[in-house]
Design a protein around this motif. Structure first.
Motif, PDB file in Angstrom:
ATOM      1  N   HIS A 434      13.754  -2.733   4.973  1.00  0.00           N
ATOM      2  CA  HIS A 434      13.957  -1.856   3.815  1.00  0.00           C
ATOM      3  C   HIS A 434      13.448  -0.437   4.066  1.00  0.00           C
ATOM      4  N   ARG A 435      12.793  -0.225   5.212  1.00  0.00           N
ATOM      5  CA  ARG A 435      12.153   1.074   5.510  1.00  0.00           C
ATOM      6  C   ARG A 435      11.124   1.439   4.448  1.00  0.00           C
ATOM      7  N   ILE A 436      10.352   0.448   4.055  1.00  0.00           N
ATOM      8  CA  ILE A 436       9.283   0.627   3.068  1.00  0.00           C
ATOM      9  C   ILE A 436       7.962   0.786   3.815  1.00  0.00           C
ATOM     10  N   SER A 437       7.173   1.772   3.424  1.00  0.00           N
ATOM     11  CA  SER A 437       5.865   1.979   4.053  1.00  0.00           C
ATOM     12  C   SER A 437       4.835   1.022   3.462  1.00  0.00           C
ATOM     13  N   TYR A 438       3.890   0.607   4.292  1.00  0.00           N
ATOM     14  CA  TYR A 438       2.861  -0.337   3.844  1.00  0.00           C
ATOM     15  C   TYR A 438       1.597  -0.112   4.658  1.00  0.00           C
ATOM     16  N   LYS A 439       0.449  -0.536   4.089  1.00  0.00           N
ATOM     17  CA  LYS A 439      -0.830  -0.357   4.783  1.00  0.00           C
ATOM     18  C   LYS A 439      -1.832  -1.387   4.272  1.00  0.00           C
ATOM     19  N   LEU A 440      -2.555  -1.982   5.198  1.00  0.00           N
ATOM     20  CA  LEU A 440      -3.614  -2.939   4.878  1.00  0.00           C
ATOM     21  C   LEU A 440      -4.924  -2.342   5.355  1.00  0.00           C
ATOM     22  N   GLU A 441      -5.910  -2.233   4.463  1.00  0.00           N
ATOM     23  CA  GLU A 441      -7.162  -1.589   4.830  1.00  0.00           C
ATOM     24  C   GLU A 441      -8.329  -2.205   4.073  1.00  0.00           C
ATOM     25  N   ASN A 442      -9.517  -2.039   4.666  1.00  0.00           N
ATOM     26  CA  ASN A 442     -10.749  -2.483   4.023  1.00  0.00           C
ATOM     27  C   ASN A 442     -11.214  -1.415   3.042  1.00  0.00           C
ATOM     28  N   THR A 443     -11.771  -1.871   1.917  1.00  0.00           N
ATOM     29  CA  THR A 443     -12.394  -0.958   0.956  1.00  0.00           C
ATOM     30  C   THR A 443     -13.880  -1.277   0.882  1.00  0.00           C
ATOM     31  N   GLU A 444     -14.534  -0.604  -0.002  1.00  0.00           N
ATOM     32  CA  GLU A 444     -15.994  -0.801  -0.099  1.00  0.00           C
ATOM     33  C   GLU A 444     -16.359  -2.215  -0.495  1.00  0.00           C
TER      34      GLU A 444
END
Length: 458
Positions: A434-444
């Motif tokens: 789908h050309r969708i941007s995504y991101k997985l990240e740690n938070t506090e």
């Protein structure tokens, strides 16, 4: 030196123009030395004849005593010796303005005579003109030869240099451009200010350069695309091999478990005598295998080159609500607090079934991998979906690898602590299509998954 001249059009042009100009100037000056004295002599003869005729007429009218000044003027003008005699040959008047230097000069003379009558008596007029001026003019031309030769040399050198620069420099520049073209260097442009054939040649070279540059850029772009496609194909091939290797490894363990349990139950070995308990366990293992096979088939189907999306207008608000409801029971069992902030009327053009599968996997992972009494917050606003779960962190080196097929943070690969390892890979594949941007990240205080629907439609 000869080789340098032979290989240089500038030197050839200079020498050619120099020789031509020198020869032309010498010929012109030679013609001046030949024809100028002759023309001057003819001019003096005509002048002498005309003046003598006028003087004779004046003598008939006034006699020599009254026009002595005219006779002197005639002698001076024509550099002549004048003598008047009577019929007996007696000298009546003589005028001579020549000096010793003129007498000693080897010059031609011009003699003429005429008769006139004055007071009833006949007289004879004799005049001899010296053409010393002709000889002197020739001597002057001879004396000027060194100076004229220097002028001819200087003019020839300057004119040859100017001409060689005017004609050869553009050709030399064009030659340099042609050499750069052989090295496929198109960072140049010929001067097109001239309107002659050289200017037309420069314009043709510029046009050819533009076409070649465009063709080279096209070829380079095609080559880069080809290299990219080859690299992509190799990468896909490696991924395919790794994928099937992982598939065989993942299926091998449950198949071995089921086979061992069935053999134990068939032969009533030890604890396997309790068939009812182990039949249930074998069924659970088969169910896990079924789920795994479905995930494998889904991932393989989306990874195919002929895969196409069925795009339609999708209500993302309703889709996220459905995904949240599906995990509500699991969240309640784990006493997890579910929070949702969903903006209404958020739409996206995509494959609804696949988008629901991806969003469901993300929310499901947030609930499953969160500890008891944690908090999962789902927010949809301005074409941005965020899923944030608390109480857990992922090592930085594992964040990117989570999207690799069959990768799991739990290295023991225990089914009780995680799935098949294909969930996030399927999510990645769906979003990439789908050309969708995504991101997985740690938070506090947890982990956040962010998805951006860039081509939203409202």
């Amino acid at each position: 030196m000869r080789k340098k001249i032979k290989e240089s059009i500038g030197a050839k042009t200079f020498l050619t123009m120099f020789l031509l100009l020198t020869v032309c100037c010498i010929l012109i000056y030679g013609m001046v030395m030949v024809f100028l004295p002759k023309n001057y002599q003819v001019e003096l003869q005509n002048q002498f004849t005309t003046d003598l005729y006028k003087l004779t007429e004046s003598l008939e009218k006034s006699g020599w005593e009254d026009i002595s000044q005219d006779i002197l003027a005639f002698s001076i003008r024509n550099n002549a010796f004048v003598r008047i005699e009577d019929e007996a040959g007696n000298e009546m008047l003589a005028v001579n303005i020549s000096n010793d230097e003129k007498k000693n000069h080897a010059a031609k003379t011009l003699s003429s005579s005429g008769s006139f009558t004055y007071k009833g008596k006949n007289y004879r007029l004799l005049a001899t003109a010296s053409l010393i001026a002709v000889a002197q003019s020739y001597d002057i031309l001879v004396k000027l030869i060194p100076f004229i030769a220097g002028m001819i040399l200087m003019i020839s050198v300057i004119a040859a240099y100017v001409c060689s620069r005017y004609f050869s420099k553009p050709l030399i520049d064009i030659c340099g451009v042609a050499k750069r073209m052989t090295r496929l260097d198109m960072t140049w442009k010929c001067d097109e200010s001239r309107s002659d054939e050289i200017g037309q040649l420069a314009g043709s070279l510029n046009e050819m350069s533009a076409q070649l540059s465009e063709a080279l850029e096209s070829l380079q772009s095609a080559n880069e695309q080809l290299q990219s496609d080859i690299e992509k194909q190799r990468r896909q091939e490696r991924q395919r091999i790794d994928f099937f290797t992982s598939v065989s490894h993942e299926l091998k363990t449950p198949i071995t478990i089921i086979k061992g349990e069935l053999e134990g139950m068939i032969y009533k070995v030890g604890e396997y005598k309790d068939r009812d308990a182990y039949l249930k366990h074998a069924l659970k293992t088969a169910t896990d295998m079924e789920i795994l096979v479905k995930d494998i088939l889904s991932a393989a189907r989306m990874g195919g080159s002929d895969f196409q999306l069925l795009r339609e207008k999708v209500d993302m608000t309703s889709l996220v609500e459905r995904c949240c409801r599906k995990v509500k029971g699991i969240a309640e069992d784990k006493k997890i607090k579910m929070l949702s902030h969903l903006q209404q009327n958020v739409f996206y053009h995509g494959d609804e079934r696949l988008l629901q599968q991806a969003v469901s996997n993300i929310i499901n992972n947030a609930v499953i991998y969160s500890p008891e009494q944690a908090e999962v917050e789902v927010e949809l606003s301005d074409a941005m979906l965020t899923v944030h779960n608390t109480g857990v962190h992922i090592k930085d080196e594992d964040l990117e690898q989570l999207f690799i097929p069959f990768f799991r943070v739990d290295k023991s690969r225990n089914r009780n602590t995680g799935g098949s390892g294909l969930g996030l890979y399927i999510v990645k594949t769906i979003f990439d299509h789908h050309r969708i941007s995504y991101k997985l990240e740690n938070t506090e205080n947890g982990v956040k998954f962010t998805v951006g629907f860039l081509n939203k439609s409202t």
